[in-house]
Design a protein around this motif. Structure first.
Motif, PDB file in Angstrom:
ATOM      1  N   ARG A  39       0.821  -1.217   0.000  1.00  9.09           N
ATOM      2  CA  ARG A  39       0.000   0.000   0.000  1.00  9.09           C
ATOM      3  C   ARG A  39       0.853   1.264   0.000  1.00  9.09           C
ATOM      4  NH1 ARG A  39      -3.692  -0.171   4.993  1.00  9.09           N
ATOM      5  NH2 ARG A  39      -1.782  -1.027   5.897  1.00  9.09           N
ATOM      6  N   ASP A  64      -3.995  -2.653  -2.303  1.00 11.00           N
ATOM      7  CA  ASP A  64      -4.461  -3.231  -1.046  1.00 11.00           C
ATOM      8  C   ASP A  64      -4.898  -4.658  -1.345  1.00 11.00           C
ATOM      9  OD1 ASP A  64      -5.749  -3.976   1.285  1.00 11.00           O
ATOM     10  OD2 ASP A  64      -6.763  -2.056   1.563  1.00 11.00           O
ATOM     11  N   ALA A  66      -6.559  -6.665   0.262  1.00 13.53           N
ATOM     12  CA  ALA A  66      -7.928  -6.962   0.679  1.00 13.53           C
ATOM     13  C   ALA A  66      -8.926  -6.705  -0.452  1.00 13.53           C
ATOM     14  CB  ALA A  66      -8.306  -6.128   1.896  1.00 13.53           C
ATOM     15  N   VAL A 114      -7.246  -8.267   5.473  1.00 20.25           N
ATOM     16  CA  VAL A 114      -5.877  -8.126   4.958  1.00 20.25           C
ATOM     17  C   VAL A 114      -5.056  -9.395   5.218  1.00 20.25           C
ATOM     18  CG1 VAL A 114      -3.712  -6.842   5.139  1.00 20.25           C
ATOM     19  CG2 VAL A 114      -5.902  -5.628   5.237  1.00 20.25           C
ATOM     20  N   GLY A 118      -6.503 -11.407   2.251  1.00 20.28           N
ATOM     21  CA  GLY A 118      -5.450 -10.955   1.349  1.00 20.28           C
ATOM     22  C   GLY A 118      -4.663 -12.127   0.795  1.00 20.28           C
TER      23      GLY A 118
END
Length: 338
Positions: A39, A64, A66, A114, A118
């Motif tokens: 990020r 990101d 996510a 995340v 992620g």
């Protein structure tokens, strides 16, 4: 004359700092093309300079993990600019240091999105491209905390436990289909990374990894090895990781009581945490002050730079053969002297 290997296309999430950053350096030394995903932009640009200086070919993408749509777009760009992805390393995460009852539902969800999803999103992006080619390696950067929860890290421990279950499920599916795409995991100990000044915290004192802990290069060497030897379902890094996992298997209740006594204090230093300390839960703090935080945290004077257990984990078959040979030799000698 030794032929030079072709460079791999390697993707690393969480590449702006810590284990991801240290891993990028090692892949660069191999001459690989490295896609650096994170990020924060300042750390990514610094990581790209290191990759270039070490002989690799970098590509930086601010994303990101996510956001699965954004990650798919990133994967498309990587293959368009660098080529077919050979290795995908999932490493990006965030966390909150606090008691569970002090963590807001939105914060818990964010850590899960995340640190767990992620990895799921990254794995999906990799598999979408690897399966049709029937080749590729996915490395999940795991943790001893995927097998043993500790106080003050419930969202992170929960996410890592989920990652391990996901890893096992995916592994069995790929083997059922006789796929040549391989997935492996590396269980890490406490590591001296910048995260202990980045993650959200409600602790009265500054957070630290549970001692004894290791330098990120130890973890990175394990990632590099796993990418080249993905036949093993998992690798353990550090004697503390091995001890934690084994102890939890044979005496989980005793470990509960031990961690209840020691787990809170062992994750805090003697330095008070500033009330205005920035956290990367929602936005990256990397580069906010114009400073690249690099791979290392603030505990260089205490971090361990080598792990004999890591070597043993990677060479356990050879160690087993050696042990059997020694045992056989001793048995023969005993018979001769009897």
């Amino acid at each position: 004359m030794e032929l030079k290997k072709s460079p791999r296309i390697v993707v690393i999430t969480g590449a702006s700092g810590g284990i991801g950053r240290a891993s990028a350096r090692l892949f660069a030394r191999e001459g690989d093309h490295v896609a650096l995903l994170a990020r924060g932009s300042t750390g990514l640009q610094a990581a790209a300079r290191e990759v270039r200086d070490l002989g690799g070919d970098p590509l930086t993408i601010t994303v990101d993990t996510a956001d699965h749509h954004a990650l798919e777009q990133a994967a498309d760009r990587i293959e368009a600019e660098l080529g077919p992805i050979d290795v995908w390393v999932n490493d990006a995460f965030t966390s909150v240091f606090a008691r569970f009852v002090d963590i807001d539902p939105e914060e818990f969800l964010r850590v899960t999105e995340v640190t767990y999803l992620g990895f799921v999103n990254g794995t999906r992006a990799a598999l979408t491209r690897m399966l049709p080619r029937d080749r590729g390696v996915i490395v999940q950067v795991g943790s001893a905390l995927a097998h043993r929860g500790i106080p003050l890290q419930s969202p992170y421990c929960g996410a890592k436990h989920a990652m391990w279950g996901f890893h096992e499920s995916l592994l069995t599916e790929l083997r059922h289909e006789h796929s040549n795409v391989q997935v492996t995991s590396v269980a890490m100990p406490g590591v001296n990374t910048p995260q202990f000044r980045w993650v959200s915290s409600r602790l009265p004192m500054q957070a630290q990894p549970v001692p004894p802990f290791y330098q990120p290069e130890v973890a990175a060497r394990a990632v590099l090895y796993a990418a080249a030897h993905p036949q093993r379902r998992a690798y353990w890094v550090g004697a503390t990781t091995a001890a934690t996992i084994v102890a939890n298997r044979v005496a989980g209740g005793l470990l509960d009581r031990y961690l209840a006594r020691t787990g809170v204090s062992s994750q805090q230093t003697d330095t008070p945490r500033p009330d205005d300390q920035k956290a990367n839960l929602w936005e990256p703090v990397d580069g906010e002050d114009g400073h690249d935080h690099g791979a290392h945290g603030v505990f260089d004077d205490r971090a361990i730079a080598h792990s004999p257990q890591q070597w043993a984990s990677q060479h356990r078959r050879a160690l087993g053969v050696t042990a059997l040979s020694l045992a056989g030799g001793l048995a023969v000698r005993a018979r001769r002297t009897a």
